[in-house]
Scaffold this motif. Structure first.
Motif, mmCIF file in Angstrom:
data_model
loop_
_atom_site.group_PDB
_atom_site.id
_atom_site.type_symbol
_atom_site.label_atom_id
_atom_site.label_comp_id
_atom_site.label_asym_id
_atom_site.label_seq_id
_atom_site.Cartn_x
_atom_site.Cartn_y
_atom_site.Cartn_z
ATOM 1 N N THR A 181 0.452 -1.708 0.114
ATOM 2 C CA THR A 181 0.035 -0.530 -0.162
ATOM 3 C C THR A 181 1.239 1.477 -0.121
ATOM 4 O O THR A 181 0.716 2.084 -0.724
ATOM 5 C CB THR A 181 -1.036 0.001 1.610
ATOM 6 N N VAL A 182 2.068 1.047 0.807
ATOM 7 C CA VAL A 182 3.222 2.910 0.959
ATOM 8 C C VAL A 182 3.457 2.778 -0.249
ATOM 9 O O VAL A 182 3.962 3.501 -0.829
ATOM 10 C CB VAL A 182 3.837 2.687 2.490
ATOM 11 N N ALA A 183 4.187 1.217 -0.679
ATOM 12 C CA ALA A 183 5.055 1.191 -1.648
ATOM 13 C C ALA A 183 4.045 1.962 -3.023
ATOM 14 O O ALA A 183 4.426 2.669 -3.715
ATOM 15 C CB ALA A 183 5.427 -0.118 -2.201
ATOM 16 N N LEU A 184 2.793 1.850 -3.502
ATOM 17 C CA LEU A 184 1.786 2.118 -4.532
ATOM 18 C C LEU A 184 1.782 3.666 -4.026
ATOM 19 O O LEU A 184 1.758 4.568 -4.873
ATOM 20 C CB LEU A 184 0.820 1.192 -4.597
ATOM 21 N N LEU B 266 -6.684 9.800 2.517
ATOM 22 C CA LEU B 266 -6.372 9.692 4.061
ATOM 23 C C LEU B 266 -7.321 8.966 4.214
ATOM 24 O O LEU B 266 -8.262 7.897 5.700
ATOM 25 C CB LEU B 266 -5.419 10.589 4.715
ATOM 26 N N LEU B 267 -8.537 9.031 4.299
ATOM 27 C CA LEU B 267 -10.139 9.169 4.889
ATOM 28 C C LEU B 267 -10.709 8.022 4.040
ATOM 29 O O LEU B 267 -11.215 7.221 4.685
ATOM 30 C CB LEU B 267 -11.578 10.499 4.466
ATOM 31 N N VAL B 268 -10.190 7.209 2.818
ATOM 32 C CA VAL B 268 -10.462 6.035 2.308
ATOM 33 C C VAL B 268 -9.415 5.028 3.344
ATOM 34 O O VAL B 268 -10.237 4.056 3.008
ATOM 35 C CB VAL B 268 -10.434 6.629 0.951
ATOM 36 N N PRO C 23 -7.770 -5.325 1.259
ATOM 37 C CA PRO C 23 -6.355 -4.681 0.457
ATOM 38 C C PRO C 23 -7.090 -4.477 -0.691
ATOM 39 O O PRO C 23 -5.737 -2.768 -0.970
ATOM 40 C CB PRO C 23 -6.573 -6.166 0.002
ATOM 41 N N ALA C 24 -7.877 -3.609 -1.090
ATOM 42 C CA ALA C 24 -8.315 -3.153 -2.359
ATOM 43 C C ALA C 24 -8.941 -1.902 -2.292
ATOM 44 O O ALA C 24 -7.660 -0.964 -2.945
ATOM 45 C CB ALA C 24 -9.610 -4.284 -3.160
ATOM 46 N N GLY D 80 -5.328 3.856 0.178
ATOM 47 C CA GLY D 80 -3.894 4.200 0.888
ATOM 48 C C GLY D 80 -2.635 4.690 0.106
ATOM 49 O O GLY D 80 -1.826 5.093 0.027
ATOM 50 N N GLY D 81 -2.878 3.994 -0.936
ATOM 51 C CA GLY D 81 -1.909 4.087 -2.418
ATOM 52 C C GLY D 81 -2.200 4.789 -3.464
ATOM 53 O O GLY D 81 -1.654 5.679 -3.216
#
Length: 435
Positions: free
Chosen positions: A52-55, A91-93, A100-101, A107-108
């Motif tokens: 997530t953070v990588a994306l 951030l709210l999403v 994961p999706a 976040g991604g």
């Protein structure tokens, strides 16, 4: 030619740039506190949070050259305003994610898109256009140092919020913090390109060497020229390593330290120490970068990181070592940013600064993707981050070597006088434009 920003007028620019950088970098720094909480709540695995953070970082990087070009063309404030809103929405999403999706999307993708527009790259490029060249690297160092102050404040505060209110509420409150930057953007207004006094003509006379040649040059030609410039290409490669380092550490350091037997409190404090000590490191980089060769300073920074990584691996896993690691890495953490952006400004001038630094930053974010995702996959497969720390140390040595070969001088263009006829002028212009 536009008159450089007077010292008195530079203060609002510094204040606004510092606040925006503090908020955006501070919020970004908190991402390392969420993997365990999200995994415990959703059962998605550390590798999913790492991806997530990588994306997020990859989308940020892919968007940065485009956003930089838009900011160069239409002004930074509009871009930062839209970016802050998108950043908060992402951030709210992420705060409402159920698997994961939704993590990847909120976040991604969405957060990464917002970060590209509300990023320190846009802020530093705007400040580079608004501050006179003699004080430019100093101003960029101040803004970057305040980014670390945001890191130091928001990381422990977010840790408290997660512990008392839960990770979802903490993310929602961070969204509110992120969107608050719209209140302070006004001093960062840069006239659109092509407007008298705009981003195409706002350099001081001693920056003219690097700037005049691209004043009427199409953006495509500028990008083609940059792609053929050896020092610029090597700068991109070295900044890939920077992205690998900072995102790997930012996402996985707390988990790496708790794996080694440290308490969550020590892990959070070590991460917060990076932000605290980087205030000193970034400020020092801004001051020294106006007086000493920036590439040599960057070589020292990357070698310092490599030594710190090896020390974390070979020294006993005590709280003193963990906190000392945070302090040492903090000194060389984002000190690379004002120096790298200063080199780009010195090589190519300010007209297309947002775009050209955006390309360098894209390489940074490709490294960020590799650092974050690869570390998560390795941790899930082996139960340890040790191999990734060794790889990070090796890459630090490579980046240090690259910077020994990178020049701060303005990039020569086809038709420029040969170095023996114009060398003195170029050296003077390079020092002034980048400093």
């Amino acid at each position: 030619m536009h008159t450089p920003t007077p010292r008195s007028s530079m203060v609002p620019v510094l204040v606004a740039g510092s606040i925006v950088t503090a908020v955006t970098l501070g919020v970004r720094a908190t991402m390392g506190l969420f993997p365990d909480e999200i995994d415990a709540s959703l059962g998605v695995g550390i590798d999913t949070v790492g991806l997530t953070v990588a994306l997020q970082n990859l989308i940020w990087g892919l968007g940065q050259p485009i956003v930089g070009a838009i900011a160069d063309r239409f002004g930074a404030v509009r871009v930062l305003f839209v970016g802050a809103v998108i950043y908060a929405a992402g951030l709210l999403v992420m705060a409402t994610a159920s698997g994961p999706a939704s993590l990847y999307f909120g976040g991604g993708f969405v957060t990464g898109l917002g970060m590209s527009a509300a990023s320190f790259a846009v802020v530093l490029a705007a400040m580079g256009k608004l501050v006179d060249p003699q004080r430019r690297t100093f101003a960029l160092g101040i803004a970057t140092a305040f980014g670390s102050f945001g890191h130091f404040v928001l990381v422990p505060l977010t840790g408290v919020l997660i512990g008392s209110l839960g990770w979802r509420t903490a993310l929602a409150l961070l969204a509110l913090v992120a969107v608050s930057i719209v209140l302070v953007l006004r001093p960062l207004r840069t006239p659109p390109a092509g407007v008298p006094g705009g981003s195409g003509t706002d350099t001081a006379p001693d920056a003219a060497t690097a700037e005049a040649a691209d004043h009427d040059e199409p953006l495509r030609a500028v990008l083609t020229h940059a792609a053929r410039h050896r020092d610029y290409v090597m700068l991109n490669a070295a900044f890939f390593v920077c992205g690998f380092h900072v995102t790997f550490i930012g996402v996985h350091l707390p988990k790496s330290l708790t794996d080694a037997g440290h308490s969550a409190r020590i892990a959070t404090l070590s991460w917060a120490f990076i932000g605290l000590f980087n205030i000193v490191g970034a400020f020092a980089a801004g001051v020294l970068g106006s007086r000493i060769d920036k590439s040599r300073l960057l070589s020292i920074i990357y070698m310092g990181r490599a030594v710190a990584f090896v020390g974390l691996l070979v020294l006993p896993a005590t709280p003193l070592v963990a906190l000392g690691f945070g302090a040492v890495v903090g000194l060389v953490w984002l000190a690379s940013v004002p120096l790298t952006s200063g080199i780009v400004l010195g090589q190519f001038g300010v007209r297309n600064a947002g775009t050209l630094f955006g390309v360098v930053f894209l390489c940074h974010q490709i490294g960020a993707f590799a650092g974050s995702y690869g570390a998560g996959v390795l941790r899930e497969a082996t139960g340890s981050y040790d191999l990734w720390w060794w790889l990070a140390a090796a890459l630090g040595i490579v980046a240090a070597a690259l910077h020994l070969a990178i020049s701060d001088q303005p990039a020569a263009r086809p038709g420029d006088p040969a170095p023996e006829h114009a060398g003195a002028g170029l050296r003077h212009g390079g020092a002034s434009a980048a400093g």
